[in-house]
Design a protein around this motif. Structure first.
Motif, PDB file in Angstrom:
ATOM      1  N   PHE A 121      17.913  41.632  -1.935  1.00  0.00           N
ATOM      2  CA  PHE A 121      17.945  41.378  -0.654  1.00  0.00           C
ATOM      3  C   PHE A 121      19.164  41.685   0.099  1.00  0.00           C
ATOM      4  CE2 PHE A 121      15.155  38.387  -2.612  1.00  0.00           C
ATOM      5  CZ  PHE A 121      13.953  38.549  -1.841  1.00  0.00           C
TER       6      PHE A 121
ATOM      7  N   GLN B 239      20.055  36.887   5.846  1.00  0.00           N
ATOM      8  CA  GLN B 239      19.042  36.656   6.776  1.00  0.00           C
ATOM      9  C   GLN B 239      17.704  37.333   6.291  1.00  0.00           C
ATOM     10  OE1 GLN B 239      18.750  35.175   9.401  1.00  0.00           O
ATOM     11  NE2 GLN B 239      16.760  35.854  10.162  1.00  0.00           N
ATOM     12  N   ALA B 240      17.752  38.509   5.492  1.00  0.00           N
ATOM     13  CA  ALA B 240      16.469  39.027   4.844  1.00  0.00           C
ATOM     14  C   ALA B 240      15.992  38.181   3.866  1.00  0.00           C
ATOM     15  CB  ALA B 240      16.823  40.302   4.178  1.00  0.00           C
ATOM     16  N   TYR B 241      16.878  37.278   3.153  1.00  0.00           N
ATOM     17  CA  TYR B 241      16.183  36.188   2.431  1.00  0.00           C
ATOM     18  C   TYR B 241      15.762  35.192   2.997  1.00  0.00           C
ATOM     19  CZ  TYR B 241      15.911  33.561  -2.245  1.00  0.00           C
ATOM     20  OH  TYR B 241      15.467  32.960  -3.378  1.00  0.00           O
TER      21      TYR B 241
ATOM     22  N   GLU C 148      14.339  35.445   6.025  1.00  0.00           N
ATOM     23  CA  GLU C 148      12.954  35.865   6.522  1.00  0.00           C
ATOM     24  C   GLU C 148      11.884  35.828   5.274  1.00  0.00           C
ATOM     25  OE1 GLU C 148      13.975  39.505   8.734  1.00  0.00           O
ATOM     26  OE2 GLU C 148      15.029  38.658  10.155  1.00  0.00           O
TER      27      GLU C 148
ATOM     28  N   GLU D 120      26.169  41.478  -0.981  1.00  0.00           N
ATOM     29  CA  GLU D 120      25.367  42.398   0.131  1.00  0.00           C
ATOM     30  C   GLU D 120      25.680  43.659  -0.274  1.00  0.00           C
ATOM     31  OE1 GLU D 120      25.930  41.154   4.051  1.00  0.00           O
ATOM     32  OE2 GLU D 120      25.445  39.280   3.801  1.00  0.00           O
TER      33      GLU D 120
END
Length: 301
Positions: free
Chosen positions: A163, A167-169, A171, A199
């Motif tokens: 990810f 935030q991607a995780y 979502e 990241e």
């Protein structure tokens, strides 16, 4: 040893073979309160119990380890397996909880809890099993890897995913059908605890070897399957009406419980309406039902 603190709980390190187990402790806020030890599921971590801890509100002390191979305990060496986890839980009880405790386990944690009571009966006063601990033979021709993938679904698939940011995780989990509109700050903290790396390559903390070994034993280990039928202490099973993906058929129902030959005079089984496999501890209805059982156990001590 206390590692760090966070609102509502401290994080401790408990020595076990192979390293130090990370353990969260929500302290009691009343004198002479007993201790509940809570064991999470196969790809989860100790913060899975955050909603239950909120509803207990310090009326008992709640202690929850990250099992080896997950989150804060991901660097604890193998071997893995349900019996190893049971002995780790026994080490946590011995270190943090004087006297026998109430033990609660969710999903795979229910098998671990039952095994802990079998292997260390002097440490366990009562067991609450939440949507787990009942085993069934694999259907003819079904391979264990296929069965594991079918049961765990997206939870297993995410272990190979990366990810780009937190935030991607977030979502990813918010889109999970079992979470739906029930997303909360506690669920967010629980899922974020799972992330490791940097990241743009964050990933789940879960050690693949641990998940596969533990999953095989949930499906096939004879001692784990037998534990719920030979518990040396009072116990209860709570089961969710809906499944891991919020599908209408959950892991258990009245007919499956009957097929498993559970002696409900020794281990009464009760459904929690309006819950799925995750929300039975992570949603308001389920967490309230679990907390009430745990607090009720205190009243009968």
């Amino acid at each position: 040893m206390t590692i760090s603190g966070a609102p509502g709980h401290d994080e401790l390190a408990i020595p076990v073979p192979g390293g130090d187990l990370a353990v969260l402790r929500w302290p009691a806020r009343v004198p002479d309160a007993p201790t509940v030890v809570a064991v999470h599921g196969i790809t989860a971590n100790a913060l899975a119990w955050g909603e239950v801890a909120d509803r207990i509100a310090g009326r008992v002390a709640l202690v929850a380890p990250d099992l080896r191979g997950r989150a804060g305990s991901r660097t604890v060496d193998g071997p893995f397996g349900l019996a190893r986890h049971a002995d780790d839980v026994a080490a946590v009880i011995s270190a943090l909880a004087p006297g026998p405790v109430v033990l609660v386990g969710h999903s795979m944690g229910a098998w671990v809890s039952a095994l802990t009571a079998i292997r260390h009966p002097e440490l366990v006063r009562r067991v609450l099993l939440v949507d787990g601990a009942l085993s069934f033979p694999l259907p003819p021709g079904v391979h264990e890897d296929d069965a594991l993938a079918a049961v765990l679904g997206p939870a297993l698939a995410r272990l190979s995913m990366t990810f780009p940011d937190r935030q991607a995780y977030r979502e990813f989990w918010q889109g999970h059908p079992a979470f739906g509109d029930a997303w909360s700050a506690r669920m967010d903290a629980y899922t974020q605890r799972d992330l490791v790396g940097r990241e743009p390559e964050l990933r789940s903390s879960c050690v693949h070897e641990a998940i596969r070994q533990d999953g095989r034993e949930v499906l096939l280990d004879k001692d784990a399957a037998a534990a719920v039928h030979h518990l040396p202490c009072p116990a209860e099973l709570l089961w969710a009406e809906r499944g891991l993906l919020n599908e209408p058929q959950g892991l258990y129902d009245a007919e499956r419980i009957k097929t498993a030959a559970l002696d409900e005079t020794r281990v009464p089984a009760t459904s929690v309406p309006g819950t799925n496999h995750y929300s039975i501890i992570g949603g308001a209805v389920g967490a309230t039902a679990v907390a009430e059982r745990l607090l009720g156990n205190r009243a009968t001590a």
